[in-house]
Design an enzyme around this catalytic site. Structure first.
Site, PDB file in Angstrom:
ATOM      1  N   HIS A 125       1.100  -1.792  -0.312  1.00  0.00           N
ATOM      2  CA  HIS A 125       0.256  -0.203  -0.205  1.00  0.00           C
ATOM      3  C   HIS A 125       0.515   1.301  -0.009  1.00  0.00           C
ATOM      4  O   HIS A 125       1.653   1.175   0.720  1.00  0.00           O
ATOM      5  CB  HIS A 125      -0.831   0.111   1.217  1.00  0.00           C
ATOM      6  N   ARG A 155      -6.446  10.555  -0.379  1.00  0.00           N
ATOM      7  CA  ARG A 155      -5.965  10.742  -2.505  1.00  0.00           C
ATOM      8  C   ARG A 155      -7.598  10.721  -3.197  1.00  0.00           C
ATOM      9  O   ARG A 155      -7.146  12.012  -3.042  1.00  0.00           O
ATOM     10  CB  ARG A 155      -4.434   9.432  -2.546  1.00  0.00           C
TER      11      ARG A 155
END
Lengths: 667, 276
Positions: free
Chosen positions: A257, A273
């Protein structure tokens, strides 16, 4: 000898296990769940940002449907996924989330009217439709064409797990907490349950069942730096491997990740994000558009993590005494948004880093996050080689994610697979020919064998230290079997892991208590984890191509001609020090979406010889059916609906796709 | 919606808030970088009921502090390097799962997200009271929580059992969904029960965790239960009338749930229901 009988034995109390259990129980079968910890403490609770389901309620999701979700997922997988399973999944995800909505999950909702959002670093005002008011909201996530991740602030997994766990209680399903399955009982062809250790008293029991369902999650802890909880050690996957009969699929497919907080590795959600957060380097420069102009920070996780490490290798990171890292910057999202939709992120930053993400950047670096591989099953969740053994969720490889999972598809998979496999388990138990006829001698043999192993660890005077072996395994996996891989490092890793495995057969436990005993637990687990590590490392060494999260510096291209196939690992003999690998071809001619460019990441790949032909026939069929509804087109390309349990078939209603009664019954 | 408006309580500010700015956690206490690291003295209440001859005692361990050390890191290091017989529970080590609640310097809290640099050099750890002791710092919160859930039926009671999964979801006001989530954030860590005076005196008291759940389901329009139903569940001294309003639950809740207002609110509603 303690023997517990149950129709269905579910091993693992996270989302997938609980949902399977509810499904089987509602069909009238007795179910017992085993869990290392109270179910609400399972790692499912750590899923933060969202669950993918193509509801298409917010304006940025308009036009989303199963077809778009299907294509995103297949591209995300780098064509490693079983496309029929992807179809089953995308069609069931809206049903699963609507069931959860009815069961009380407080999903964040759409508010009509204007609102400000941040898209590609710019403030944009969007207007939500009046008719969408009060329906489930979606946010953006990586690797998707539409906003599709439904969410509960950033506590999505927590809210889902609590609702489903409470449903388990409502259905009076017993959970045997603080228990661990040490071995599956089987005769080489049929699984009959498991030998189970009570982690408090140390007492071993045999649980005999018609169907045994594994839902034990991932194996992140074979790595040193991981977002995974400390219980995610892959033991369920390992005991399936240790049968010598069940196979593990694609264990080399390991996801990293992009945003583990540095250096602790604790996850902050992709929602950061998705909601407009940026990745910055040591100089404060936003570097992702330089590498990935199409999707920038929101390319798939494998691509973003690789680009981050690539940038760090160029010396562009921020320096700290723990090493180099990059920054995640969500300050532009504002206080109200962060405190409303990213509050767990805020807490994590405050408690573990002593910073406030409303005003400060978050130090991040990629960390191991997800195990795409797992117990290989067919679309019903059952092992092809060990009858009566089922698996679902992260522990399974049925194979939804191929070589890279999209964010938000994992919690979705847990409940979708739980629903689907739960029905198939009930079907399995309904059939009279699946009644079991097992001798107590066989049960006793398995129980005795596991008891002997524990006695040997406690009193065999072994010389090796379990913790030292585990640390050595985690170091070599992180150093040599990480984001960037090459033949030399992988060969070394296989050698080191084999040596550690041999040494693990001579572990001596210093603390002799027969009951609660963490050192003993580490001892028997590390023996199993090393086997998983070897499946990952040998699978990665043998796969001389790059696909999804598996990246070989010495073979940087995806090679469909040689490697459009799934790795199957089995452990034939207990004395072996490496798994036996075999391969299962993916059939290009049966694919709805023939292999191509993902829309982000590397553009050069080697085609499979069948790809041009299949691509042409798919194009021709689409042209020929031009004007037909999308369901008819899909059916003619790759029929799958017959593979779903009957009660889970049928179209999903949306604002822009009303469902008349004919539609409702048609499918 | 005056019906759901919580009543403000005067002493709500007593709880310790997490650091709001960068000066908080990072700057408090001396940092180990630069000078020589601190030697921590960690004193642990040891007792293993399973071990013949074990009696409750305090045992002190000496440990060198490291950068960014949490009690999770410290305890793990103690067990792996110094004393394999230590018992404690960690799962997520990220403050999310609620496994690691213990009494830290006399106050219930989550060990995994407690940085040692926030504490004095001498640290005292004890298991949560009230819950069944497994060994040392490990207690059986799971068993207690399941029993509470069974008793209070902590799930949405739907009107119809069968849901048409093909149809669109029922609508809900965005603000209401957020309000429900606010109460749904409970992680069943047990801190509120461990800090509760009533729970020490009444074995069957449902605690703030249980009362908060009642408030959560009462707020949820999907749940068909009425105040009369809730009265059957918590309208007695093992329920909301057992609460003495000492409100340590509110002070120690690691998720900062509005427990004092919710308990007061439920009490008012239950009095109104009982009066009828």
């Amino acid at each position: 000898m303690n023997i517990v009988y149950t129709d269905v034995l579910v091993i693992g109390g996270g989302l997938a296990g609980l949902r399977m259990a509810i499904g089987a129980k509602r069909r009238g079968h007795s179910v017992t769940i085993l869990s290392l910890v109270p179910p609400k403490r399972s790692h499912s609770a750590a899923a933060q940002g969202g669950m993918q389901a193509s509801l298409a309620n917010v304006i940025k999701a308009q036009g989303d449907n199963e077809d778009v979700h299907f294509e995103d997922t297949v591209r995300g997988s780098d064509w490693g996924a079983d496309q029929r399973v992807v179809r089953m999944f995308v069609n069931t995800a809206p049903k699963a989330i609507r069931e959860l909505a009815a069961w009380g999950v407080p999903w964040s909702r759409v508010k009509k009217g204007e609102r400000d959002v941040v898209i590609n670093s710019k403030k944009v005002t969007i207007t939500e439709r009046d008719e969408a008011h009060g329906l489930l909201a979606q946010r953006d996530f990586g690797g998707t064409k539409k906003w599709r991740a439904c969410f509960v602030s950033d506590g999505t997994g927590h809210a889902m797990l609590y609702a489903i766990s409470d449903q388990t209680i409502a259905n009076s399903i017993p959970v045997h907490e603080r228990t661990e399955a040490l071995a599956l009982i089987h005769d080489g062809g049929r699984c009959y349950g498991a030998i189970v250790r009570d982690l408090t008293t140390g007492v071993l029991s045999a649980y005999v069942a018609k169907a045994t369902a594994m839902a034990t999650g991932g194996a992140g802890r074979i790595y040193r730096v991981t977002t995974n909880a400390v219980i995610c050690e892959g033991i369920g996957t390992a005991i399936a491997l240790e049968t010598g009969v069940a196979a593990l699929g694609n264990m080399e497919a390991v996801q990293f990740h992009p945003t583990g907080i540095f250096p602790a590795g604790i996850l902050v959600t992709e929602g950061c994000r998705g909601d407009g957060g940026l990745l910055l380097d040591g100089a404060g420069h936003r570097f992702m558009p330089d590498y990935e102009p199409e999707k920038r920070e929101l390319a798939s996780r494998d691509v973003v993590s690789r680009r981050m490490e690539e940038h760090l290798k160029k010396g562009k990171g921020a320096k700290s005494r723990f090493g180099d890292h990059l920054w995640l910057d969500i300050t532009q999202l504002g206080k109200a948004h962060i405190e409303g939709n990213l509050r767990e992120v805020k807490e994590i930053c405050q408690y573990f880093l002593g910073i406030n993400p409303i005003t400060d950047r978050i130090p991040v670096r990629p960390a191991q996050h997800y195990t795409m591989g797992g117990i290989r099953t067919g679309h019903t969740g059952e092992s092809a080689t060990l009858t009566g053994l089922f698996a679902a969720g992260e522990a399974a490889c049925w194979d939804l994610h191929g070589f890279n999972r999209l964010g938000g598809n994992s919690v979705a998979e847990t409940v979708v697979a739980g629903m689907i496999v739960g029905e198939f388990i009930a079907d399995f138990c309904d059939r009279p020919d699946n009644d079991i006829d097992i001798s107590t001698g066989l049960v006793h043999e398995f129980l005795h064998r596991e008891q002997a192993k524990i006695e040997h660890l406690l009193h065999g005077n072994g010389a090796e230290d379990a913790t030292a072996l585990r640390v050595a395994m985690q170091e070599i996996m992180t150093a040599n079997v990480g984001i960037f891989r090459n033949g030399q490092d992988l060969e070394q890793a296989v050698d080191v892991l084999q040596d550690l495995l041999r040494r693990s057969r001579d572990i001596g436990v210093k603390y002799k208590a027969p009951g609660a005993n963490a050192e003993l637990v580490t001892a028997y687990r590390v023996q199993k984890m090393l086997k998983l590590g070897l499946c990952v490392a040998l699978g990665a060494l043998t796969r001389t191509e790059s696909r999804g999260a598996h990246f070989r510096e010495d073979y940087p291209q995806r090679d469909d001609a040689r490697w459009l196939k799934r790795t199957l690992a089995t452990w034939k003999n207990e004395a072996d020090t490496v798994p036996t690998l075999a391969y299962e071809q993916l059939d290009v001619m049966a694919m709805e979406l023939p292999p191509g460019w993902r829309g982000y990441g590397a553009k050069d790949y080697i085609d499979h010889p069948d790809t041009p032909q299949r691509a042409a026939s798919v194009d021709a069929l689409r042209k020929q059916l031009n004007g037909a509804d999308r369901f008819a087109t899909q059916r003619s390309l790759m029929p799958y609906e017959h593979m779903l349990p009957e009660r889970l078939r049928g179209a999903n209603e949306r604002l822009d796709e009303p469902l008349d009664d004919a539609d409702h019954d048609r499918h | 919606m005056t019906d759901t408006k919580p009543i403000a309580f005067a002493n709500g500010g007593a709880r310790s808030a997490p650091a709001e700015t960068g000066q908080g956690v990072a700057a408090s206490g001396e940092t180990p970088s630069g000078g020589s690291p601190r030697r921590l003295q960690i004193s642990i209440l040891r007792y293993n009921p399973q071990e013949p001859g074990s009696t409750p005692r305090m045992q002190a361990y000496d440990l060198e502090e490291a950068d960014g050390m949490t009690l999770f890191i410290a305890l793990t290091e103690l067990r792996e390097k110094h004393d394999p017989s230590l018992h404690f529970d960690f799962v997520c080590r990220a403050g999310i799962c609620g496994s690691c609640a213990m009494v830290i310097n006399g106050r219930p809290g989550l060990a995994c997200r407690t940085l040692t640099k926030e504490l004095d050099r001498t640290i005292t750890l004890a298991p949560l009271p009230v819950f069944e002791l497994i060994a040392d710092l490990s207690v059986n919160t799971g068993k207690w929580m399941r029993a509470m859930s069974e008793r209070l039926e902590t799930w949405v009671h739907l009107k119809e059992e069968e849901i048409d999964l093909s149809r669109m979801e029922a609508r809900m006001e965005p603000e209401l969904a957020q309000k429900i989530y606010e109460l749904d954030r409970c992680i069943e860590c047990g801190c509120c029960v461990a800090g509760c005076g009533t729970a020490r005196m009444r074995e069957d008291f449902v605690g703030a965790v249980g009362l908060n759940k009642m408030a959560r389901f009462r707020l949820d329009p999907r749940d068909q239960r009425t105040d009369a139903d809730y009265y059957e569940l918590v309208g007695d001294d093992d329920g909301v009338f057992g609460c003495m309003s000492l409100l340590a639950c509110h002070d120690v809740c690691p998720k900062q749930l509005p427990l004092s207002t919710q308990i007061a609110f439920i009490r008012r509603k239950m009095i109104a229901t009982g009066w009828k």
